[in-house]
Scaffold this active site. Sequence first.
Site, PDB file in Angstrom:
ATOM      1  N   GLY A  87      50.517  45.955  33.960  1.00  0.00           N
ATOM      2  CA  GLY A  87      51.014  47.121  34.678  1.00  0.00           C
ATOM      3  C   GLY A  87      52.475  47.024  35.062  1.00  0.00           C
ATOM      4  O   GLY A  87      53.353  47.637  34.432  1.00  0.00           O
ATOM      5  N   ASP A 142      46.137  50.341  38.852  1.00  0.00           N
ATOM      6  CA  ASP A 142      45.260  50.432  40.024  1.00  0.00           C
ATOM      7  C   ASP A 142      45.965  49.831  41.241  1.00  0.00           C
ATOM      8  O   ASP A 142      45.350  49.571  42.267  1.00  0.00           O
ATOM      9  CB  ASP A 142      43.928  49.700  39.781  1.00  0.00           C
ATOM     10  N   TYR A 148      39.813  36.431  38.128  1.00  0.00           N
ATOM     11  CA  TYR A 148      40.902  35.821  38.871  1.00  0.00           C
ATOM     12  C   TYR A 148      40.336  34.766  39.815  1.00  0.00           C
ATOM     13  O   TYR A 148      39.795  35.102  40.873  1.00  0.00           O
ATOM     14  CB  TYR A 148      41.646  36.887  39.702  1.00  0.00           C
ATOM     15  N   GLY A 189      49.289  40.707  33.549  1.00  0.00           N
ATOM     16  CA  GLY A 189      50.731  40.492  33.616  1.00  0.00           C
ATOM     17  C   GLY A 189      51.315  39.758  34.798  1.00  0.00           C
ATOM     18  O   GLY A 189      52.124  38.852  34.653  1.00  0.00           O
ATOM     19  N   LYS A 208      40.045  39.444  31.152  1.00  0.00           N
ATOM     20  CA  LYS A 208      41.477  39.635  31.465  1.00  0.00           C
ATOM     21  C   LYS A 208      41.851  38.491  32.395  1.00  0.00           C
ATOM     22  O   LYS A 208      41.289  38.369  33.496  1.00  0.00           O
ATOM     23  CB  LYS A 208      41.619  40.995  32.135  1.00  0.00           C
TER      24      LYS A 208
HETATM   25  P1  FBP Z   1      49.887  43.556  36.599  1.00  0.00           P
HETATM   26  O1  FBP Z   1      50.185  43.423  35.125  1.00  0.00           O
HETATM   27  O2  FBP Z   1      50.852  44.479  37.261  1.00  0.00           O
HETATM   28  O3  FBP Z   1      49.772  42.224  37.265  1.00  0.00           O
HETATM   29  O4  FBP Z   1      48.466  44.286  36.696  1.00  0.00           O
HETATM   30  C1  FBP Z   1      47.275  43.635  36.378  1.00  0.00           C
HETATM   31  C2  FBP Z   1      46.321  43.657  37.551  1.00  0.00           C
HETATM   32  O5  FBP Z   1      45.104  43.048  37.203  1.00  0.00           O
HETATM   33  C3  FBP Z   1      46.039  45.035  38.094  1.00  0.00           C
HETATM   34  O6  FBP Z   1      44.999  45.656  37.396  1.00  0.00           O
HETATM   35  C4  FBP Z   1      45.747  44.747  39.531  1.00  0.00           C
HETATM   36  O7  FBP Z   1      46.046  45.788  40.395  1.00  0.00           O
HETATM   37  C5  FBP Z   1      46.647  43.606  39.843  1.00  0.00           C
HETATM   38  O8  FBP Z   1      46.887  42.927  38.627  1.00  0.00           O
HETATM   39  C6  FBP Z   1      46.023  42.689  40.851  1.00  0.00           C
HETATM   40  O9  FBP Z   1      46.880  41.621  41.027  1.00  0.00           O
HETATM   41  P2  FBP Z   1      46.651  40.552  42.173  1.00  0.00           P
HETATM   42  O10 FBP Z   1      45.181  40.532  42.519  1.00  0.00           O
HETATM   43  O11 FBP Z   1      47.122  39.281  41.552  1.00  0.00           O
HETATM   44  O12 FBP Z   1      47.481  40.981  43.314  1.00  0.00           O
END
Ligand code: FBP
Length: 250
Positions: free
Chosen positions: A228, A19, A145, A201, A176
């Site tokens: 991702g 995404d 997050y 990740g 997650k």
């Molecule tokens: P990644 O493994 O690339 O970090 O992806 C996980 C994810 O949750 C994605 O679904 C989302 O786009 C991104 O990380 C958001 O990361 P952030 O809010 O830390 O910029």
Amino acid sequence: MDYLKPILKNGKAMILAYDHGFEHGPVEFGEQNWDPDFILDIAAQGGYTAVALQPGIAEKYWKEGGWAGKIPLILKLNGKTNLWKGNDYFSGQHTSVDFAKKIGASAVGYTIYLGSESESRMISEFGAIREQAHNKGIAAVAWIYPRGEFIANDTAPEIIEYAARAGLEIGADIVKIKYSNPESFKRAVQVAGKTRVVLSGGHKITFEEFKTVVSNVVEAGAAGIAVGRNIWQNDDPVGASIELKKIIWM
Ligand code: FBP
């Protein structure tokens, strides 16, 4: 009811997140990975248990492109760009559980910025989504997050453990979360109780480093990964996925 059955294999999850074109912009993409079909092919060949997509890609590529029977979908119901640089973090719902069900998603996903000024709006939207999803027999996955002016370090052990526990308390089937360290991730899995934990990740690190993180996460008792960039920014995304598969289902 076991809402997670369609997106787990032997109780484990390997989810490909894609995404970023919305969350970060096309700056994340190179010559091939801008193309949703390229990513869906990695998901199918790499043996992922699900792919996490925003609705446009889910409808126009996953559904209409014939991937629907090959790889289960977690449909993201909210999201935001990174163009807004203000102090608050809010990601509002833009898509419904009805739409998720209509296109054949196996689960819905929703991001909550715990600790932000708008956390209660996101918690409340997620609550309604979880009820609707469970009424329709599908799982609700929470990206949690911690972020905002009171979160000095969003991967501090106590912050990651708090995110995991919040996932349980608000009824997420999977939470997650970002990585902290091996001990803390163990504690996060413990306090998440019956809510399954998957690794988020982060930006690309070396594949050796990433494999160590994934091993630690699996050893901590997590269900697996939902990542991702460390996959589709790898020069050999399918090969990398096959290596990770061995670690997750060791
Ligand atoms: P990644 O493994 O690339 O970090 O992806 C996980 C994810 O949750 C994605 O679904 C989302 O786009 C991104 O990380 C958001 O990361 P952030 O809010 O830390 O910029």
